[in-house]
Design a protein around this motif. Sequence first.
Motif, PDB file in Angstrom:
ATOM      1  N   THR A 122       4.711  -2.773 -13.350  1.00  0.00           N
ATOM      2  CA  THR A 122       3.349  -2.866 -12.832  1.00  0.00           C
ATOM      3  C   THR A 122       2.615  -3.987 -13.547  1.00  0.00           C
ATOM      4  OG1 THR A 122       2.581  -1.199 -14.430  1.00  0.00           O
ATOM      5  CG2 THR A 122       3.209  -0.417 -12.243  1.00  0.00           C
ATOM      6  N   LEU A 123       1.721  -4.623 -12.826  1.00  0.00           N
ATOM      7  CA  LEU A 123       0.897  -5.706 -13.362  1.00  0.00           C
ATOM      8  C   LEU A 123      -0.560  -5.337 -13.151  1.00  0.00           C
ATOM      9  CD1 LEU A 123       0.575  -8.549 -14.561  1.00  0.00           C
ATOM     10  CD2 LEU A 123       0.860  -9.477 -12.242  1.00  0.00           C
ATOM     11  N   GLY A 124      -1.291  -5.200 -14.254  1.00  0.00           N
ATOM     12  CA  GLY A 124      -2.667  -4.740 -14.184  1.00  0.00           C
ATOM     13  C   GLY A 124      -3.561  -5.639 -13.351  1.00  0.00           C
ATOM     14  N   SER A 125      -4.285  -5.033 -12.422  1.00  0.00           N
ATOM     15  CA  SER A 125      -5.216  -5.809 -11.591  1.00  0.00           C
ATOM     16  C   SER A 125      -6.671  -5.497 -11.932  1.00  0.00           C
ATOM     17  CB  SER A 125      -4.947  -5.564 -10.102  1.00  0.00           C
ATOM     18  OG  SER A 125      -4.782  -4.199  -9.791  1.00  0.00           O
ATOM     19  N   GLY A 126      -6.904  -4.889 -13.113  1.00  0.00           N
ATOM     20  CA  GLY A 126      -8.273  -4.756 -13.604  1.00  0.00           C
ATOM     21  C   GLY A 126      -8.736  -3.318 -13.737  1.00  0.00           C
ATOM     22  N   LEU A 127      -9.489  -3.049 -14.786  1.00  0.00           N
ATOM     23  CA  LEU A 127      -9.986  -1.694 -15.036  1.00  0.00           C
ATOM     24  C   LEU A 127     -10.978  -1.237 -13.977  1.00  0.00           C
ATOM     25  CD1 LEU A 127     -10.503  -1.913 -18.906  1.00  0.00           C
ATOM     26  CD2 LEU A 127      -8.665  -0.713 -17.688  1.00  0.00           C
ATOM     27  N   SER A 128     -11.755  -2.157 -13.430  1.00  0.00           N
ATOM     28  CA  SER A 128     -12.771  -1.785 -12.446  1.00  0.00           C
ATOM     29  C   SER A 128     -12.330  -2.043 -11.011  1.00  0.00           C
ATOM     30  CB  SER A 128     -14.072  -2.555 -12.723  1.00  0.00           C
ATOM     31  OG  SER A 128     -13.851  -3.960 -12.636  1.00  0.00           O
ATOM     32  N   GLN A 129     -11.081  -2.444 -10.831  1.00  0.00           N
ATOM     33  CA  GLN A 129     -10.564  -2.725  -9.492  1.00  0.00           C
ATOM     34  C   GLN A 129     -10.472  -1.436  -8.675  1.00  0.00           C
ATOM     35  OE1 GLN A 129      -9.840  -4.471  -6.633  1.00  0.00           O
ATOM     36  NE2 GLN A 129      -8.625  -5.937  -7.790  1.00  0.00           N
ATOM     37  N   PRO A 130     -10.956  -1.437  -7.405  1.00  0.00           N
ATOM     38  CA  PRO A 130     -10.761  -0.256  -6.557  1.00  0.00           C
ATOM     39  C   PRO A 130      -9.280   0.098  -6.431  1.00  0.00           C
ATOM     40  CG  PRO A 130     -12.321  -1.773  -5.556  1.00  0.00           C
ATOM     41  CD  PRO A 130     -11.740  -2.487  -6.742  1.00  0.00           C
ATOM     42  N   GLN A 131      -9.013   1.360  -6.242  1.00  0.00           N
ATOM     43  CA  GLN A 131      -7.629   1.825  -6.198  1.00  0.00           C
ATOM     44  C   GLN A 131      -6.894   1.291  -4.968  1.00  0.00           C
ATOM     45  OE1 GLN A 131      -5.849   3.594  -8.545  1.00  0.00           O
ATOM     46  NE2 GLN A 131      -7.651   3.101  -9.764  1.00  0.00           N
ATOM     47  N   LEU A 132      -5.562   1.286  -5.058  1.00  0.00           N
ATOM     48  CA  LEU A 132      -4.719   0.879  -3.944  1.00  0.00           C
ATOM     49  C   LEU A 132      -5.025   1.749  -2.721  1.00  0.00           C
ATOM     50  CD1 LEU A 132      -1.337   0.564  -5.879  1.00  0.00           C
ATOM     51  CD2 LEU A 132      -2.945  -1.274  -5.342  1.00  0.00           C
ATOM     52  N   HIS A 133      -4.977   1.119  -1.559  1.00  0.00           N
ATOM     53  CA  HIS A 133      -5.206   1.763  -0.256  1.00  0.00           C
ATOM     54  C   HIS A 133      -6.667   2.133  -0.037  1.00  0.00           C
ATOM     55  CE1 HIS A 133      -0.708   2.944   0.539  1.00  0.00           C
ATOM     56  NE2 HIS A 133      -0.811   1.836  -0.173  1.00  0.00           N
ATOM     57  N   ASN A 134      -7.555   1.694  -0.927  1.00  0.00           N
ATOM     58  CA  ASN A 134      -8.984   1.858  -0.684  1.00  0.00           C
ATOM     59  C   ASN A 134      -9.480   0.738   0.224  1.00  0.00           C
ATOM     60  OD1 ASN A 134      -8.936   4.032  -2.414  1.00  0.00           O
ATOM     61  ND2 ASN A 134     -10.730   3.378  -3.565  1.00  0.00           N
ATOM     62  N   PRO A 135     -10.494   1.005   1.065  1.00  0.00           N
ATOM     63  CA  PRO A 135     -10.953  -0.024   2.001  1.00  0.00           C
ATOM     64  C   PRO A 135     -11.614  -1.227   1.350  1.00  0.00           C
ATOM     65  CG  PRO A 135     -12.336   1.933   2.119  1.00  0.00           C
ATOM     66  CD  PRO A 135     -11.157   2.300   1.289  1.00  0.00           C
ATOM     67  N   ASP A 136     -11.983  -1.118   0.054  1.00  0.00           N
ATOM     68  CA  ASP A 136     -12.628  -2.237  -0.625  1.00  0.00           C
ATOM     69  C   ASP A 136     -11.716  -2.908  -1.651  1.00  0.00           C
ATOM     70  OD1 ASP A 136     -12.650   0.013  -2.213  1.00  0.00           O
ATOM     71  OD2 ASP A 136     -14.677  -0.287  -2.983  1.00  0.00           O
ATOM     72  N   PHE A 137     -10.412  -2.594  -1.623  1.00  0.00           N
ATOM     73  CA  PHE A 137      -9.481  -3.250  -2.537  1.00  0.00           C
ATOM     74  C   PHE A 137      -9.296  -4.724  -2.147  1.00  0.00           C
ATOM     75  CE2 PHE A 137      -5.305  -4.883  -3.579  1.00  0.00           C
ATOM     76  CZ  PHE A 137      -5.185  -4.581  -4.916  1.00  0.00           C
ATOM     77  N   ASP A 138      -9.149  -5.591  -3.159  1.00  0.00           N
ATOM     78  CA  ASP A 138      -8.836  -7.006  -2.925  1.00  0.00           C
ATOM     79  C   ASP A 138      -8.029  -7.521  -4.113  1.00  0.00           C
ATOM     80  OD1 ASP A 138      -8.727  -9.558  -1.864  1.00  0.00           O
ATOM     81  OD2 ASP A 138     -10.750 -10.109  -2.516  1.00  0.00           O
ATOM     82  N   PHE A 139      -6.894  -8.108  -3.833  1.00  0.00           N
ATOM     83  CA  PHE A 139      -6.010  -8.606  -4.884  1.00  0.00           C
ATOM     84  C   PHE A 139      -6.684  -9.741  -5.667  1.00  0.00           C
ATOM     85  CE2 PHE A 139      -2.774 -11.481  -6.498  1.00  0.00           C
ATOM     86  CZ  PHE A 139      -1.874 -10.622  -7.097  1.00  0.00           C
ATOM     87  N   PRO A 140      -6.669  -9.687  -7.003  1.00  0.00           N
ATOM     88  CA  PRO A 140      -7.284 -10.757  -7.801  1.00  0.00           C
ATOM     89  C   PRO A 140      -6.407 -12.017  -7.832  1.00  0.00           C
ATOM     90  CG  PRO A 140      -6.998  -8.707  -9.080  1.00  0.00           C
ATOM     91  CD  PRO A 140      -6.166  -8.592  -7.855  1.00  0.00           C
ATOM     92  N   ASP A 141      -6.933 -13.138  -7.397  1.00  0.00           N
ATOM     93  CA  ASP A 141      -6.140 -14.373  -7.336  1.00  0.00           C
ATOM     94  C   ASP A 141      -5.696 -14.848  -8.713  1.00  0.00           C
ATOM     95  OD1 ASP A 141      -6.065 -14.716  -4.562  1.00  0.00           O
ATOM     96  OD2 ASP A 141      -8.066 -15.595  -4.547  1.00  0.00           O
ATOM     97  N   GLU A 142      -6.401 -14.451  -9.783  1.00  0.00           N
ATOM     98  CA  GLU A 142      -6.011 -14.902 -11.118  1.00  0.00           C
ATOM     99  C   GLU A 142      -4.674 -14.318 -11.565  1.00  0.00           C
ATOM    100  OE1 GLU A 142      -9.728 -12.249 -11.931  1.00  0.00           O
ATOM    101  OE2 GLU A 142      -8.823 -13.259 -10.203  1.00  0.00           O
ATOM    102  N   LEU A 143      -4.164 -13.324 -10.840  1.00  0.00           N
ATOM    103  CA  LEU A 143      -2.856 -12.747 -11.182  1.00  0.00           C
ATOM    104  C   LEU A 143      -1.681 -13.591 -10.679  1.00  0.00           C
ATOM    105  CD1 LEU A 143      -3.130  -8.885 -10.618  1.00  0.00           C
ATOM    106  CD2 LEU A 143      -3.160 -10.151 -12.770  1.00  0.00           C
ATOM    107  N   ILE A 144      -1.945 -14.528  -9.770  1.00  0.00           N
ATOM    108  CA  ILE A 144      -0.855 -15.321  -9.183  1.00  0.00           C
ATOM    109  C   ILE A 144      -0.061 -16.036 -10.272  1.00  0.00           C
ATOM    110  CG2 ILE A 144      -0.297 -17.267  -7.672  1.00  0.00           C
ATOM    111  CD1 ILE A 144      -2.783 -16.481  -6.007  1.00  0.00           C
ATOM    112  N   GLU A 145      -0.756 -16.687 -11.177  1.00  0.00           N
ATOM    113  CA  GLU A 145      -0.104 -17.412 -12.263  1.00  0.00           C
ATOM    114  C   GLU A 145       0.726 -16.463 -13.130  1.00  0.00           C
ATOM    115  OE1 GLU A 145       0.783 -20.232 -15.423  1.00  0.00           O
ATOM    116  OE2 GLU A 145      -0.020 -20.625 -13.410  1.00  0.00           O
TER     117      GLU A 145
END
Length: 385
Positions: free
Chosen positions: A344-367
């Motif tokens: 697993t790769l952390g996408s942030g402590l305040s990130q909405p949970q997976l499958h939530n309607p307001d989830f959005d992948f953080p682009d800074e994780l690409i690198e």
Amino acid sequence: MLLDNETHTQLVTLRQDLHRHPEISGHEQATSDRIATFLENHAPDELHRNLGGYGVAAVYKGKVPGPGVLIRCELDALPIEELNTAPYRSTIAGKGHLCGHDGHMTMVAGLAALLQRSRPAIGRVILLFQPAEETGAGAKAVIEDPAFAALKPDYAFALHNLPGMPLHHVGLKSGPFNCASQGLWITLTGKTSHASNPEDGQSPALAMCDLIKAFTLLPQDHDFKGEFALVTIVHARLGEEAFGIAPGFAKLMVTLRSETDQIMQLLQEKSRHLIEQISKDHQLETAFGYDDIFAASTNDPDASEQLLQVFEAEEIKHHPMTSPMRWSEDFGQFGQICKSAMFTLGSGLSQPQLHNPDFDFPDELIETGCRIFHRVIRNILGPSN
């Protein structure tokens, strides 16, 4: 930085374009075309289309034979309406990339840009963009596709972003990593009657209540001997929405979940016994079946060690895991044909949970994702120069 500014900008553009055009499991044709076009522009030695559906695989070869390393990501989105207000939000009503598969694809696409410049020293890299992960059908379909026989790897690696974990941190454990799960549906058929004369019919109401109670208590069965087993009631329907009709039909849906395939088999056996006994007690016609079938995903010790060495070399904060992720992943199918590991790769402590309607992948994780996968490829196959 592993990715130069121009490449990183191209990848962010790709990610946001994929986000705008989500396609659900089994319908990923346009997504597959977008990915294939990107890969064609980065000179793979082989490009395979329509694997197990709309799957795409790009192969980059070393100068001499050696192991095959497969990096896998997912093509599909979810049938959920997106609530984000970003300019690249979904343009397709009722569908959204709300699990981060758009970001996973972008990381693996970034590897194509890196491998175009520098092939591995030996062996080959297979970049697999897999269809239908959300339904549990895609990995099996790809592996069983005759065209995949020539691509069969020695190692397979994948990641999944994880909200609630600090950004750029990773989680990993050897052994069981994702739970097995299966969706079980049950129908109970009696006889409809007028609500004023329920005795003239045969209602499945009590049988449905008995099933709900029995399934709720099932994980406490002593035969599980303390092993993790979970039954979740997800849907129940009894009759029609009409005050004048005593029901003659009911449907119940539950999700079975376990850490191992062996416990899943026991859950199935126990479930079948409950259904047969309760339907017999109430003299009802019964049917049942399974959907969304996921085998347990187990990390190979050698493949896990390869990832641990990468985390240390890249100075990435590692959170050792003590138990598997409860959600399921069909990546476990690759563990049946080669050494495989997922992290697993952390996408942030305040990130909405997976499958939530307001989830959005953080682009800074690409690198970060590119760095990890690129390093594991180099560690196993070596740099070309």
